[in-house]
Design a protein around this motif. Structure first.
Motif, mmCIF file in Angstrom:
data_model
loop_
_atom_site.group_PDB
_atom_site.id
_atom_site.type_symbol
_atom_site.label_atom_id
_atom_site.label_comp_id
_atom_site.label_asym_id
_atom_site.label_seq_id
_atom_site.Cartn_x
_atom_site.Cartn_y
_atom_site.Cartn_z
ATOM 1 N N PHE A 150 -11.699 67.908 50.353
ATOM 2 C CA PHE A 150 -10.345 68.425 50.172
ATOM 3 C C PHE A 150 -10.118 68.816 48.709
ATOM 4 O O PHE A 150 -9.529 69.861 48.425
ATOM 5 C CB PHE A 150 -9.300 67.400 50.615
ATOM 6 C CG PHE A 150 -7.886 67.875 50.426
ATOM 7 C CD1 PHE A 150 -7.324 68.791 51.309
ATOM 8 C CD2 PHE A 150 -7.120 67.436 49.361
ATOM 9 C CE1 PHE A 150 -6.022 69.249 51.138
ATOM 10 C CE2 PHE A 150 -5.823 67.879 49.170
ATOM 11 C CZ PHE A 150 -5.278 68.788 50.066
ATOM 12 N N GLY A 151 -10.609 67.992 47.783
ATOM 13 C CA GLY A 151 -10.459 68.301 46.353
ATOM 14 C C GLY A 151 -11.102 69.631 45.980
ATOM 15 O O GLY A 151 -10.520 70.426 45.245
ATOM 16 N N MET A 152 -12.306 69.858 46.487
ATOM 17 C CA MET A 152 -12.987 71.133 46.223
ATOM 18 C C MET A 152 -12.188 72.283 46.832
ATOM 19 O O MET A 152 -11.963 73.305 46.189
ATOM 20 C CB MET A 152 -14.406 71.109 46.792
ATOM 21 C CG MET A 152 -15.127 72.452 46.705
ATOM 22 S SD MET A 152 -15.500 72.997 45.045
ATOM 23 C CE MET A 152 -16.956 72.025 44.715
ATOM 24 N N ALA A 153 -11.745 72.095 48.069
ATOM 25 C CA ALA A 153 -11.011 73.156 48.764
ATOM 26 C C ALA A 153 -9.706 73.497 48.055
ATOM 27 O O ALA A 153 -9.388 74.673 47.858
ATOM 28 C CB ALA A 153 -10.752 72.757 50.212
ATOM 29 N N VAL A 154 -8.951 72.485 47.662
ATOM 30 C CA VAL A 154 -7.661 72.760 47.014
ATOM 31 C C VAL A 154 -7.864 73.331 45.616
ATOM 32 O O VAL A 154 -7.063 74.153 45.159
ATOM 33 C CB VAL A 154 -6.743 71.509 47.007
ATOM 34 C CG1 VAL A 154 -7.083 70.537 45.893
ATOM 35 C CG2 VAL A 154 -5.282 71.906 46.932
ATOM 36 N N SER A 155 -8.954 72.964 44.936
ATOM 37 C CA SER A 155 -9.191 73.515 43.602
ATOM 38 C C SER A 155 -9.508 75.006 43.666
ATOM 39 O O SER A 155 -9.235 75.735 42.721
ATOM 40 C CB SER A 155 -10.310 72.763 42.887
ATOM 41 O OG SER A 155 -11.561 73.080 43.442
ATOM 42 N N PRO A 211 -2.557 73.561 49.312
ATOM 43 C CA PRO A 211 -2.916 72.361 50.068
ATOM 44 C C PRO A 211 -3.010 72.581 51.586
ATOM 45 O O PRO A 211 -3.894 72.016 52.232
ATOM 46 C CB PRO A 211 -1.796 71.368 49.734
ATOM 47 C CG PRO A 211 -1.282 71.822 48.405
ATOM 48 C CD PRO A 211 -1.411 73.322 48.416
ATOM 49 N N ALA A 212 -2.134 73.396 52.142
ATOM 50 C CA ALA A 212 -2.192 73.648 53.585
ATOM 51 C C ALA A 212 -3.474 74.387 53.955
ATOM 52 O O ALA A 212 -4.154 74.036 54.931
ATOM 53 C CB ALA A 212 -0.965 74.439 54.038
ATOM 54 N N LEU A 213 -3.822 75.401 53.184
ATOM 55 C CA LEU A 213 -5.062 76.127 53.432
ATOM 56 C C LEU A 213 -6.264 75.214 53.187
ATOM 57 O O LEU A 213 -7.252 75.258 53.928
ATOM 58 C CB LEU A 213 -5.139 77.369 52.538
ATOM 59 C CG LEU A 213 -6.377 78.261 52.716
ATOM 60 C CD1 LEU A 213 -6.514 78.749 54.156
ATOM 61 C CD2 LEU A 213 -6.316 79.435 51.746
ATOM 62 N N ALA A 214 -6.169 74.370 52.177
ATOM 63 C CA ALA A 214 -7.264 73.435 51.875
ATOM 64 C C ALA A 214 -7.498 72.469 53.034
ATOM 65 O O ALA A 214 -8.646 72.092 53.308
ATOM 66 C CB ALA A 214 -6.971 72.670 50.596
ATOM 67 N N GLU A 215 -6.443 72.064 53.725
ATOM 68 C CA GLU A 215 -6.605 71.202 54.904
ATOM 69 C C GLU A 215 -7.380 71.938 55.994
ATOM 70 O O GLU A 215 -8.288 71.367 56.611
ATOM 71 C CB GLU A 215 -5.248 70.756 55.433
ATOM 72 C CG GLU A 215 -4.583 69.709 54.569
ATOM 73 C CD GLU A 215 -3.223 69.293 55.090
ATOM 74 O OE1 GLU A 215 -2.911 69.548 56.281
ATOM 75 O OE2 GLU A 215 -2.470 68.691 54.310
ATOM 76 N N ASP A 216 -7.023 73.193 56.232
ATOM 77 C CA ASP A 216 -7.749 73.991 57.229
ATOM 78 C C ASP A 216 -9.213 74.167 56.822
ATOM 79 O O ASP A 216 -10.112 74.060 57.649
ATOM 80 C CB ASP A 216 -7.094 75.371 57.395
ATOM 81 C CG ASP A 216 -5.712 75.297 58.024
ATOM 82 O OD1 ASP A 216 -5.393 74.271 58.645
ATOM 83 O OD2 ASP A 216 -4.965 76.288 57.873
ATOM 84 N N VAL A 217 -9.436 74.425 55.545
ATOM 85 C CA VAL A 217 -10.797 74.597 55.045
ATOM 86 C C VAL A 217 -11.577 73.301 55.236
ATOM 87 O O VAL A 217 -12.732 73.322 55.670
ATOM 88 C CB VAL A 217 -10.790 75.023 53.559
ATOM 89 C CG1 VAL A 217 -12.173 74.891 52.932
ATOM 90 C CG2 VAL A 217 -10.272 76.453 53.416
ATOM 91 N N SER A 218 -10.961 72.174 54.927
ATOM 92 C CA SER A 218 -11.638 70.882 55.072
ATOM 93 C C SER A 218 -12.076 70.646 56.510
ATOM 94 O O SER A 218 -13.197 70.180 56.753
ATOM 95 C CB SER A 218 -10.724 69.747 54.609
ATOM 96 O OG SER A 218 -10.427 69.873 53.235
#
Length: 192
Positions: free
Chosen positions: A39-44, A49-56
């Motif tokens: 999640f940290g990599m995705a949000v960075s 954060p919402a897109l990072a959750e989907d990416v995770s």
């Protein structure tokens, strides 16, 4: 604390092997162990954060599909998973991006990445991996490091890197290719 011990790497690989054969307990432990890093990599990269959750979620799905191809000799499980995370996040950003990223945002991304210091609240494992990645990135020449950061974290194509840096396309491709090769070689040497 230069790196993960062989036992830690083997434990991670065992969890991944369990994920590959559909062991529910191993899958749960695998996600719990790596969810913050992913999640940290995705949000960075996505800055959302919402897109990072989907990416995770996509990352763990990709990891499950590719678990059987993982090779412990090439990189740690965390490094492998963060590579998947980075690629998935860049894919998500590119899919959402209607217009190219503004120069100011890319400049800030390059500056933030090249001057990054791991945060205090990171786990020891994440801190070790982050410090190793930053040391490796800092071992590149500044023009090569900028090209790698723009391509990998900024999601720029070689043509966009060439345009931003005011260099020929071939030079941009060479800087990206050689920089990534040096990063991979250093990573392999660290895990040998």
């Amino acid at each position: 604390m230069e790196g993960l011990s062989r036992a830690d790497r083997a434990d991670d690989a065992a969890l991944l092997a369990g994920l590959a054969v559909g062991d529910a307990a191993a899958a749960t432990a695998f996600v719990r162990r790596f969810q913050r890093a992913v999640f940290g990599m995705a949000v960075s990269i996505t800055r959302d954060p919402a897109l990072a959750e989907d990416v995770s979620q996509e990352v763990f799905l990709r990891a499950w599909r590719a678990a059987g191809t993982y090779d412990l000799r090439r990189a740690s499980v965390l490094t492998w998973l963060l590579t998947i995370s980075r690629n998935a996040a860049i894919d998500a950003v590119r899919a959402r991006r209607a217009t190219p990223v503004e120069d100011e945002i890319l400049d800030r991304l390059v500056q933030d990445t090249l001057t990054a210091v791991p945060e205090q609240e990171e786990t020891a494992l994440n801190r070790i991996e982050s410090e190793r990645a930053l040391r490796t990135l800092h071992s590149l020449s500044p023009p090569q490091a900028r090209a790698v950061v723009l391509a990998v974290f900024g999601g720029c194509t070689a043509a966009e890197v060439a345009d931003r840096e005011g260099i020929p396309l071939g030079t941009a491709k060479t800087r990206i290719r050689d920089g990534l090769r040096r990063l991979r070689d250093r990573e392999e040497a660290d895990h040998a």
